[in-house]
Design an enzyme around this catalytic site. Structure first.
Site: not given
Length: 212
Positions: A12-14, A24, A83
């Site tokens: 995924h992006g930042e 996270q 995640e």
């Protein structure tokens, strides 16, 4: 003739949590402005590739990245691509964990397969989740090209399984919106690493980050 499945896995992006080194895990943290720009860049790179299916973690940072890639195509959202569940660590800074839970942090850094933060998944459980996903994916798609949008930790677990590593490869770099590629032969009978951490689509002002 051998059946060949090629799986493109995209991180995924930042997020702001990436920027400040906050853990996270499975908490739902959105992309920041640069993360959205990164998603558009990887989307432009992959949007016209004729994937047979697109899968994504159901956490928003992955889902938004997946939509940039998919355009109008269908996305299959699944918690299996989430995640690592890091339990009580989630929402805390890495530096805070190192200071307040030094023994847990030492075990984490030692890559112990039995390590699990309080209330979270062990490395072994996480590895098994990634292995099961690969097995089911290969059974569902014996051949073709598949895109999966996921997270840095999950990518490392896939790498661990494909390369048959004994220890969790914590230092294997996974940049935001990087592309890694794995190939399955004959329905998952064997897997090969084809590409790791390719973020060549990112512009200079979209430098990738690592983090959890």
């Amino acid at each position: 003739m051998a059946q060949v499945l090629t799986v493109y896995m995209v991180r995924h992006g930042e997020t702001e949590a990436n920027v400040i080194d906050m853990i996270q895990g499975q908490s739902d943290v959105p992309l920041n402005e640069r993360g959205v720009a990164q998603a558009e860049l990887v989307g432009a790179r992959l949007r016209n590739k004729p994937f047979d299916a697109i899968y994504s973690s159901d956490l928003s940072r992955a889902a938004v990245t997946a939509r940039a890639i998919a355009g109008e195509r269908e996305i299959n959202y699944t918690p299996e691509l989430r995640e690592w569940h890091l339990g009580a660590w989630q929402g805390k800074l890495i530096a805070e964990i190192a200071e307040t839970r030094p023994e847990e942090y030492r075990m984490f850094r030692s890559n112990s397969s039995d390590f699990a933060p309080h209330g979270g998944e062990s490395v072994r459980q996480f590895r098994d989740r990634a292995a099961n996903f690969l097995k089911e994916l290969a059974a569902r798609h014996p051949s073709g090209d598949i895109c999966c949008v996921t997270h840095g930790g999950f990518l490392r677990m896939v790498l661990l399984n494909v390369m048959n590593m004994e220890k969790y490869p914590a230092k294997a770099r996974t940049d935001n919106t990087s592309i890694s590629c794995f190939r399955s032969i004959d329905g998952g009978a064997s897997w090969q690493l084809i590409l790791w951490n390719d973020a060549s689509h990112l512009a200079d002002n979209c430098v990738a980050s690592s983090g959890w």
